[in-house]
Design a protein around this motif. Sequence first.
Motif, mmCIF file in Angstrom:
data_model
loop_
_atom_site.group_PDB
_atom_site.id
_atom_site.type_symbol
_atom_site.label_atom_id
_atom_site.label_comp_id
_atom_site.label_asym_id
_atom_site.label_seq_id
_atom_site.Cartn_x
_atom_site.Cartn_y
_atom_site.Cartn_z
ATOM 1 N N GLU A 87 0.845 -1.195 0.000
ATOM 2 C CA GLU A 87 0.000 0.000 0.000
ATOM 3 C C GLU A 87 0.884 1.250 0.000
ATOM 4 O O GLU A 87 0.664 2.200 -0.760
ATOM 5 N N ALA A 88 1.916 1.221 0.836
ATOM 6 C CA ALA A 88 2.835 2.361 0.938
ATOM 7 C C ALA A 88 3.614 2.554 -0.362
ATOM 8 O O ALA A 88 3.829 3.678 -0.815
ATOM 9 N N GLY A 196 8.993 3.222 7.285
ATOM 10 C CA GLY A 196 8.259 4.093 8.191
ATOM 11 C C GLY A 196 6.795 3.686 8.292
ATOM 12 O O GLY A 196 6.225 3.625 9.381
ATOM 13 N N ALA A 197 6.204 3.374 7.134
ATOM 14 C CA ALA A 197 4.780 3.009 7.111
ATOM 15 C C ALA A 197 4.540 1.722 7.892
ATOM 16 O O ALA A 197 3.559 1.604 8.634
ATOM 17 N N VAL A 198 5.443 0.757 7.731
ATOM 18 C CA VAL A 198 5.276 -0.522 8.429
ATOM 19 C C VAL A 198 5.516 -0.341 9.921
ATOM 20 O O VAL A 198 4.770 -0.852 10.748
ATOM 21 N N LYS A 199 6.538 0.425 10.243
ATOM 22 C CA LYS A 199 6.851 0.615 11.654
ATOM 23 C C LYS A 199 5.694 1.306 12.382
ATOM 24 O O LYS A 199 5.361 0.973 13.506
ATOM 25 N N LYS A 200 5.066 2.235 11.666
ATOM 26 C CA LYS A 200 3.980 2.981 12.274
ATOM 27 C C LYS A 200 2.658 2.200 12.247
ATOM 28 O O LYS A 200 1.925 2.168 13.225
ATOM 29 N N GLY A 201 2.397 1.568 11.123
ATOM 30 C CA GLY A 201 1.088 0.938 10.941
ATOM 31 C C GLY A 201 1.005 -0.508 11.402
ATOM 32 O O GLY A 201 -0.084 -1.084 11.425
ATOM 33 N N CYS A 202 2.134 -1.118 11.733
ATOM 34 C CA CYS A 202 2.130 -2.549 12.061
ATOM 35 C C CYS A 202 2.787 -2.821 13.410
ATOM 36 O O CYS A 202 3.480 -3.828 13.569
ATOM 37 N N GLN A 203 2.532 -1.936 14.366
ATOM 38 C CA GLN A 203 3.154 -2.128 15.679
ATOM 39 C C GLN A 203 2.770 -3.468 16.296
ATOM 40 O O GLN A 203 3.610 -4.178 16.845
ATOM 41 N N ARG A 204 1.475 -3.787 16.198
ATOM 42 C CA ARG A 204 0.996 -5.035 16.779
ATOM 43 C C ARG A 204 1.651 -6.241 16.100
ATOM 44 O O ARG A 204 2.106 -7.175 16.755
#
Length: 373
Positions: A87-88, A196-204
């Motif tokens: 997506e990013a 950045g997108a994964v780190k932010k959007g996939c914390q869980r």
Amino acid sequence: MIEKADSLQTQFSIGVKGTVRRTEKTPRGIEIVPSEIRILGIAQHPLPLDVTGRTPAEIDTRLNARVLDLRRDECGAVFRIEHVALEATRAFLSERGFVEVHTPRIIASATEGGAALFPVTYFEHDAFLAQSPQLYKEQLIMSFEKVFEIGSFFRAEESHTRRHLSEFISVDIEEAFAAAPDVMKVLEKLVRYVCGAVKKGCQRELEILKYRFDVPRTPFKRFTYDEILKELDGEGVDVPWGEDIPTPAFRTLGKIHPYFYFITDWPTKSKAFYINPQDENPKVCEGFDLMWQWVELASGGTRIHSKDLLIKRLTEHGLHPESFKFHLKVFDYGMPPHAGWAIGLERLIMMLTGKKNIREVVLFPRDRYRLTP
RNA sequence: GCCCUGGUAGUAUAGCUCGGUCUAGUAUAGACGGCUGUCGCCCGUCCGACCCGGGUUCAAAUCCCGGCCAGGGCGCCA
């Protein structure tokens, strides 16, 4: 209803009608007091692997029962991360004016030489599965200026390693009026953006995987092939000039450079025929690789846009210009200078999830020995 | 394509070096029961396996050969 509830087993698909209530007794803090239970799909026991994940199964067992394997949180997390990464990627490239395209998977002749192709029967003709969108994306920049493609490609290599597949996903771009340094900037910014997108959007998800990474700073380090050879020499690894760098040498490099870095100025003969040789020293070309530790994540370069030179390079690679006549013809229509690259998506996902085996990050992997499920 | 390693219940493993009390141990899953308003809580009982073929031997899970399957490495490649 009690009897029915009693007959429920792991992995059954059920429908429950009832009242939802808050409670402190369940992990999610809610419970449903049922008025009706419907069994929608039953599961045959014993299941081929332990869905609770208490007894971890081996990769072969898991891949044979992949859909059950995917029920495990850890497994699901990998593919949610892949989704966010894609997506990013699309958002980043679209934002910068790249147009998403789709090129053929069934082709008449080898696109690049090099990697082996899978033959297919195409009515009365012999055809092949595409190994890359290279030639098509180059042609398309004449009309669209900047294009990208995300799709599956095929390599009939005998490789049997943790980082090779017969069917893999490539993230490709091609840009007109650009050279290697321009598209390298696009590449490193994209990688930073996706991280950045994964780190932010996939914390869980990252927590489930017990994996952490730092969002890299740009620009990434750039080393020339010569500098890398010198560095390897310092480590006692001898690579003759002009040769590709062997895997064990890359592993050594990975220890010295534990993050992202570029290798530029490769020997012309070690790269594909369409990579532009440097004007001042044609033995060296404008190709580059993006490395992550010891793994090649992406490769690209300035392309040749002179038809005559392209024919010369094809011949030097032992390829027949006649088989490329449709591609070469395009160079008569005012081909601008251009450059591009391709990322091995699965390898990027390995980096983003900490997985050590590429099969972990593909839903239904195809490799030298696996064709099912 | 070459090389290395391995194949024991549904899953994951112990045992193999030095062949014989291995009627093959353990965990988890499954069945049944107990416990607790629930549980990928706990407790108990039960079910369930030596990849295939050949050889050596009084005796093979264990040693040898072949096959099949799997994992990994190299080369090639992304």
